[in-house]
Each structure stands twice: as structure tokens, then as C-alpha cells.
Scaffold this active site. Structure first.
Site, PDB file in Angstrom:
ATOM      1  N   SER A  50      33.776 -33.915  26.008  1.00 11.98           N
ATOM      2  CA  SER A  50      33.980 -32.463  25.996  1.00 11.98           C
ATOM      3  C   SER A  50      34.424 -32.026  27.388  1.00 11.98           C
ATOM      4  O   SER A  50      34.339 -32.806  28.354  1.00 11.98           O
ATOM      5  CB  SER A  50      32.662 -31.769  25.642  1.00 11.98           C
ATOM      6  OG  SER A  50      31.736 -31.988  26.692  1.00 11.98           O
ATOM      7  N   ASP A  83      37.140 -33.591  23.234  1.00  9.36           N
ATOM      8  CA  ASP A  83      36.360 -32.898  22.206  1.00  9.36           C
ATOM      9  C   ASP A  83      36.310 -31.398  22.535  1.00  9.36           C
ATOM     10  O   ASP A  83      35.994 -31.010  23.674  1.00  9.36           O
ATOM     11  CB  ASP A  83      34.939 -33.500  22.229  1.00  9.36           C
ATOM     12  CG  ASP A  83      34.081 -33.035  21.065  1.00  9.36           C
ATOM     13  OD1 ASP A  83      34.633 -32.710  20.001  1.00  9.36           O
ATOM     14  OD2 ASP A  83      32.835 -33.019  21.233  1.00  9.36           O
ATOM     15  N   HIS A  84      36.617 -30.567  21.568  1.00  2.07           N
ATOM     16  CA  HIS A  84      36.566 -29.101  21.729  1.00  2.07           C
ATOM     17  C   HIS A  84      37.341 -28.591  22.941  1.00  2.07           C
ATOM     18  O   HIS A  84      36.799 -27.831  23.760  1.00  2.07           O
ATOM     19  CB  HIS A  84      35.105 -28.618  21.827  1.00  2.07           C
ATOM     20  CG  HIS A  84      34.353 -28.780  20.556  1.00  2.07           C
ATOM     21  ND1 HIS A  84      34.521 -27.956  19.474  1.00  2.07           N
ATOM     22  CD2 HIS A  84      33.428 -29.711  20.184  1.00  2.07           C
ATOM     23  CE1 HIS A  84      33.742 -28.357  18.483  1.00  2.07           C
ATOM     24  NE2 HIS A  84      33.080 -29.426  18.876  1.00  2.07           N
ATOM     25  N   HIS A 181      26.378 -27.789  15.293  1.00  7.84           N
ATOM     26  CA  HIS A 181      26.071 -28.634  16.448  1.00  7.84           C
ATOM     27  C   HIS A 181      24.586 -28.590  16.800  1.00  7.84           C
ATOM     28  O   HIS A 181      23.903 -27.627  16.480  1.00  7.84           O
ATOM     29  CB  HIS A 181      26.883 -28.170  17.669  1.00  7.84           C
ATOM     30  CG  HIS A 181      28.350 -28.409  17.520  1.00  7.84           C
ATOM     31  ND1 HIS A 181      29.239 -27.395  17.276  1.00  7.84           N
ATOM     32  CD2 HIS A 181      29.073 -29.548  17.562  1.00  7.84           C
ATOM     33  CE1 HIS A 181      30.465 -27.908  17.175  1.00  7.84           C
ATOM     34  NE2 HIS A 181      30.390 -29.204  17.337  1.00  7.84           N
ATOM     35  N   GLY A 182      24.125 -29.653  17.458  1.00  5.99           N
ATOM     36  CA  GLY A 182      22.776 -29.645  18.006  1.00  5.99           C
ATOM     37  C   GLY A 182      21.725 -30.235  17.083  1.00  5.99           C
ATOM     38  O   GLY A 182      22.035 -30.864  16.066  1.00  5.99           O
ATOM     39  N   HIS A 212      32.455 -32.171  12.324  1.00  8.90           N
ATOM     40  CA  HIS A 212      31.695 -31.955  13.568  1.00  8.90           C
ATOM     41  C   HIS A 212      30.234 -31.716  13.214  1.00  8.90           C
ATOM     42  O   HIS A 212      29.882 -31.500  12.052  1.00  8.90           O
ATOM     43  CB  HIS A 212      32.239 -30.731  14.308  1.00  8.90           C
ATOM     44  CG  HIS A 212      33.490 -31.017  15.073  1.00  8.90           C
ATOM     45  ND1 HIS A 212      33.518 -31.032  16.446  1.00  8.90           N
ATOM     46  CD2 HIS A 212      34.739 -31.328  14.659  1.00  8.90           C
ATOM     47  CE1 HIS A 212      34.745 -31.334  16.838  1.00  8.90           C
ATOM     48  NE2 HIS A 212      35.508 -31.517  15.775  1.00  8.90           N
ATOM     49  N   ASN A 255      31.716 -36.856  13.982  1.00  4.91           N
ATOM     50  CA  ASN A 255      31.343 -36.642  15.383  1.00  4.91           C
ATOM     51  C   ASN A 255      29.833 -36.739  15.606  1.00  4.91           C
ATOM     52  O   ASN A 255      29.058 -36.081  14.898  1.00  4.91           O
ATOM     53  CB  ASN A 255      31.772 -35.240  15.821  1.00  4.91           C
ATOM     54  CG  ASN A 255      33.253 -35.153  16.082  1.00  4.91           C
ATOM     55  OD1 ASN A 255      34.012 -36.061  15.776  1.00  4.91           O
ATOM     56  ND2 ASN A 255      33.671 -34.042  16.669  1.00  4.91           N
ATOM     57  N   ASP A 257      26.977 -36.639  18.777  1.00  4.14           N
ATOM     58  CA  ASP A 257      26.533 -36.488  20.157  1.00  4.14           C
ATOM     59  C   ASP A 257      24.999 -36.406  20.204  1.00  4.14           C
ATOM     60  O   ASP A 257      24.334 -37.183  20.895  1.00  4.14           O
ATOM     61  CB  ASP A 257      27.160 -35.230  20.782  1.00  4.14           C
ATOM     62  CG  ASP A 257      26.895 -35.133  22.269  1.00  4.14           C
ATOM     63  OD1 ASP A 257      26.188 -36.011  22.809  1.00  4.14           O
ATOM     64  OD2 ASP A 257      27.375 -34.188  22.915  1.00  4.14           O
ATOM     65  N   ARG A 282      17.343 -48.814  36.586  1.00  5.67           N
ATOM     66  CA  ARG A 282      17.723 -49.864  35.630  1.00  5.67           C
ATOM     67  C   ARG A 282      16.618 -50.142  34.626  1.00  5.67           C
ATOM     68  O   ARG A 282      16.865 -50.562  33.505  1.00  5.67           O
ATOM     69  CB  ARG A 282      18.088 -51.150  36.383  1.00  5.67           C
ATOM     70  CG  ARG A 282      19.345 -50.998  37.207  1.00  5.67           C
ATOM     71  CD  ARG A 282      19.536 -52.142  38.153  1.00  5.67           C
ATOM     72  NE  ARG A 282      18.446 -52.222  39.138  1.00  5.67           N
ATOM     73  CZ  ARG A 282      18.423 -53.065  40.155  1.00  5.67           C
ATOM     74  NH1 ARG A 282      19.406 -53.921  40.333  1.00  5.67           N
ATOM     75  NH2 ARG A 282      17.405 -53.073  41.007  1.00  5.67           N
TER      76      ARG A 282
HETATM   77  O1  G3H Z   1      30.213 -30.536  20.049  1.00  6.33           O
HETATM   78  C1  G3H Z   1      29.759 -30.512  21.174  1.00  6.33           C
HETATM   79  C2  G3H Z   1      29.327 -31.732  21.855  1.00  6.33           C
HETATM   80  O2  G3H Z   1      28.006 -32.032  21.521  1.00  6.33           O
HETATM   81  C3  G3H Z   1      29.570 -31.624  23.324  1.00  6.33           C
HETATM   82  O3  G3H Z   1      28.616 -30.856  23.962  1.00  6.33           O
HETATM   83  O4  G3H Z   1      29.786 -29.424  25.649  1.00  6.33           O
HETATM   84  O5  G3H Z   1      27.388 -30.118  25.951  1.00  6.33           O
HETATM   85  O6  G3H Z   1      29.219 -31.787  26.214  1.00  6.33           O
HETATM   86  P1  G3H Z   1      28.761 -30.510  25.540  1.00  6.33           P
HETATM   87  P1  13P Z   2      26.159 -33.197  16.853  1.00  4.58           P
HETATM   88  O1  13P Z   2      25.563 -32.140  17.716  1.00  4.58           O
HETATM   89  O2  13P Z   2      25.691 -33.067  15.442  1.00  4.58           O
HETATM   90  O3  13P Z   2      25.947 -34.574  17.371  1.00  4.58           O
HETATM   91  O4  13P Z   2      27.751 -32.937  16.797  1.00  4.58           O
HETATM   92  C1  13P Z   2      28.569 -33.411  17.822  1.00  4.58           C
HETATM   93  C2  13P Z   2      29.945 -32.870  17.732  1.00  4.58           C
HETATM   94  O5  13P Z   2      30.365 -32.268  16.775  1.00  4.58           O
HETATM   95  C3  13P Z   2      30.820 -33.115  18.882  1.00  4.58           C
HETATM   96  O6  13P Z   2      32.043 -32.452  18.761  1.00  4.58           O
HETATM   97 ZN    ZN Z   3      31.891 -30.612  17.685  1.00  2.00          ZN
END
Ligand code: G3H
Ligand code: 13P
Ligand code: ZN
Length: 310
Positions: A50, A83-84, A181-182, A212, A255, A257, A282
Site C-alpha cells: 500500500s 495496493d489501493h 478491511h481489517g 479485498h 487480498n 493483510d 531474531r
Molecule cells: O487494504 C488495506 C491494506 O490492509 C493496507 O493497509 O494502508 O495500513 O498498509 P495499510
Molecule cells: P484484509 O484486511 O481482510 O486482510 O484485506 C486486505 C486488503 O484488502 C488489502 O488490499
Molecule cells: Zn484492500
């Protein structure tokens, strides 16, 4: 094999009815954990970052890590994807640094502005041999820079999706069918609108579809975090069975994360809780990397069906 775009990956995935996992990367251990799983499972893989991950890791480091991953695993098709992408400039920066795929996320704009912005990115990307993922419809949920109010949650309209793809020339399309998300995706039962997915596939059968917000929010990982001092009550994601059904029903990219964040955090918490004297990174990053590998390997083999598809 050098870095690839997702074009051939998706063509094979659509023909053989499986999905490719797209995993968010922020640091070396995450890249290595994902790549170790891809190598073990003989699976194509998409590494995605992202804009906040790029800010965190710094684009030069990120690209060198991806380069090392490709060198170490020449048999694995690997794509590096933004991503996004929030705007044209970020997409351009990534294309200019060697990303093979970018997402322009115009879902926060109205339809016409989304079309205009996506088309602008498509024109630049295609002239540089890079493919573009776009998004139509809004995901509920709030996460860092990916921020859409739950009240705005809006499923993708299949007819609009067809018009959108025709007018923009985007290579793949992220749709909203109930994921978010999340770690908090559903208040009650998990529910996805497979009927919308089916209609979209009927109208644009040759466009790879992206899901996503597709982490399972793996209950064992949530429990492990909570057992060792975390505070993530009531977290809930998309069950494996639904993701499996999605991968059989025309979703080509899934996707993930949140599950990687949980895997890493659960192991680190465990090490610290069990031995507060540890201060060698480590000692906690090695099991964290291993847990990411196991989590990703499970998805490739048991959920997405991308194992042995190189
Ligand atoms: O869809 C979003 C991803 O989980 C990326 O999240 O902007 O905190 O890296 P982030
Ligand atoms: P999650 O938060 O469900 O892992 O989704 C991640 C995502 O869509 C990244 O673009
Ligand atoms: Zn996403």
C-alpha cells in the site's frame, strides 16, 4: 523468471478455477515468509504494498527485497503490485520504479470521476507494460488510509461494472460483495453476495475479479494474540469455505493483510510472554516469519487452490 504482470497468472487462474493470493508486504520477514510458502507450494504469488507500506519500507528497499525474492525463487511467478493507489502520481511513481501492476482506487469518487482517473492510470500503465486493477463499489470498514465509512457501504452494480471496464480498459476489477478491511468484518454471521459475483462474471466473463478485505481473521491467531496479552475481542473475518467458493466462482485475486499481521503479532507476543528476558530481534522475528509462511501456505493449498500452478 523475472517479475511478471498478473496477466498470464489470471488467465490460467480463470481457466483452471482457482485464485491467486495477494499478500501485503511491509518488511523483510513478511516478504520472506510469503515467498517461502510460495516456493514450498509451487504457487504463483502477488506481493502487494500500500502507499503507507511504501512510506514505511521506502520504495528502494522494497524493490530490492522483491528483486532478491525473485532471484532466490526463479521458478515462481511473482508480481509486485501497488495496493489501493490513491492517485495518479502514486501509481506513476510505482510504475516508474518497476512495479508490474498497480491498483488505482477511485472507489471514493463518483462513477464518472472514477472512470476518468482509472482511464488516466490505464493509459500511462499500458504504455509502460504494466497492468491496472480498479475498484467499483465501496467496502465497509476503516483501516489506516483505506477509509470508507460503514454507512457508505455499497455493493457493486454488475451493469455498472461492465460499463466501467469497457470505458476504462482496466485489466482487473475489485468488487464489493460484503467484505471489508481489517479484523472486524461481520457483526453477526458472515455473509457474501455470491449472486452479485455471479452476475458480474456473466456480464464481464473475461475480466479477472478481485476480492479485498478477504482475511479469515483466523480464530487461532486471534486467540493466541489475546492469550498472550493482546486485546482484540470479537474479531471476525471471511470463513475459509466462503473464500474457497469465491475462488471456484471466478474470483482471481484474493487480498490478505490482516491475517499476516495477526500471525506475526501472535508469535511475537508469545515469545515475549514466555520469556521476558528476550531482546534479540531474531529470537521473535524467526518464529514470526515461520508463522507467516504457515499461514500463507495454508491459504494457497487449502483455500485458494493455487498450489502446483506454476
Ligand atoms: O487494504 C488495506 C491494506 O490492509 C493496507 O493497509 O494502508 O495500513 O498498509 P495499510
Ligand atoms: P484484509 O484486511 O481482510 O486482510 O484485506 C486486505 C486488503 O484488502 C488489502 O488490499
Ligand atoms: Zn484492500
Amino acid at each position: 523468471m523475472p517479475l511478471v504482470t498478473t496477466k498470464e497468472m489470471f488467465e490460467k487462474a480463470m481457466k483452471e478455477h482457482y485464485a491467486i493470493g495477494a499478500f501485503n508486504v511491509n518488511n523483510m520477514e513478511i516478504v520472506q515468509g510469503i515467498m517461502d510458502a510460495a516456493a514450498e507450494q509451487n504457487s504463483p504469488v502477488i506481493l502487494q504494498a500500500s502507499s503507507s507500506a511504501i512510506q514505511y519500507a521506502r520504495i528502494g528497499y522494497l524493490m530490492k527485497m522483491v528483486e532478491a525474492a525473485v532471484e532466490e525463487n526463479p521458478q515462481i511467478p511473482v508480481a509486485i503490485h501497488l495496493d489501493h493507489g490513491p492517485d495518479f502520481e502514486t501509481c506513476k511513481m510505482c510504475i516508474d520504479h518497476g512495479f508490474t501492476s498497480v491498483m488505482i482506487d477511485g472507489s471514493k469518487y463518483d462513477f464518472e470521476e472514477n472512470v476518468r482517473l482509472t482511464k488516466q492510470v490505464v493509459d500511462y500503465a499500458h504504455s509502460h507494460g504494466v497492468v491496472v486493477e480498479a475498484e467499483l463499489g465501496k467496502l465497509a470498514g476503516i483501516e489506516d488510509e483505506v477509509n470508507v465509512s460503514a454507512n457508505d457501504a455499497m455493493y457493486t452494480d454488475p451493469e455498472q461494472a461492465k460499463e466501467f471496464v469497457e470505458r476504462t480498459g482496466c485489466d482487473s476489477l475489485a468488487i464489493a460483495i460484503g467484505t471489508s478491511h481489517g479484523a472486524y468484518k461481520f457483526k453477526g454471521e458472515a455473509k457474501l453476495r455470491f449472486d452479485i459475483l455471479a452476475k458480474v462474471k456473466e456480464l464481464i466473463p473475461n475480466t479477472p475479479i478481485v476480492l479485498h478485505g478477504a482475511s479469515t481473521v483466523i480464530p487461532e491467531l486471534v486467540n493466541m494474540c489475546n492469550q498472550y496479552g493482546g486485546n482484540i475481542p470479537g474479531a471476525k473475518g471471511v470463513p475459509d469455505e466462503m473464500l474457497h467458493e469465491a475462488s471456484l466462482s471466478g474470483v482471481s485475486k484474493i487480498n490478505v493483510d490482516t491475517d499476516l499481521r495477526l500471525a506475526m503479532t501472535a508469535e511475537i507476543r508469545k515469545v515475549f510472554a514466555e520469556d521476558p528476558s528476550v531482546f534479540d530481534p531474531r529470537k521473535y522475528l524467526t518464529p514470526a516469519r515461520q508463522k507467516i509462511k504457515e499461514t500463507v501456505a495454508h491459504k494457497m493449498k487449502d483455500v485458494f487452490g493455487s498450489n502446483n500452478k506454476i
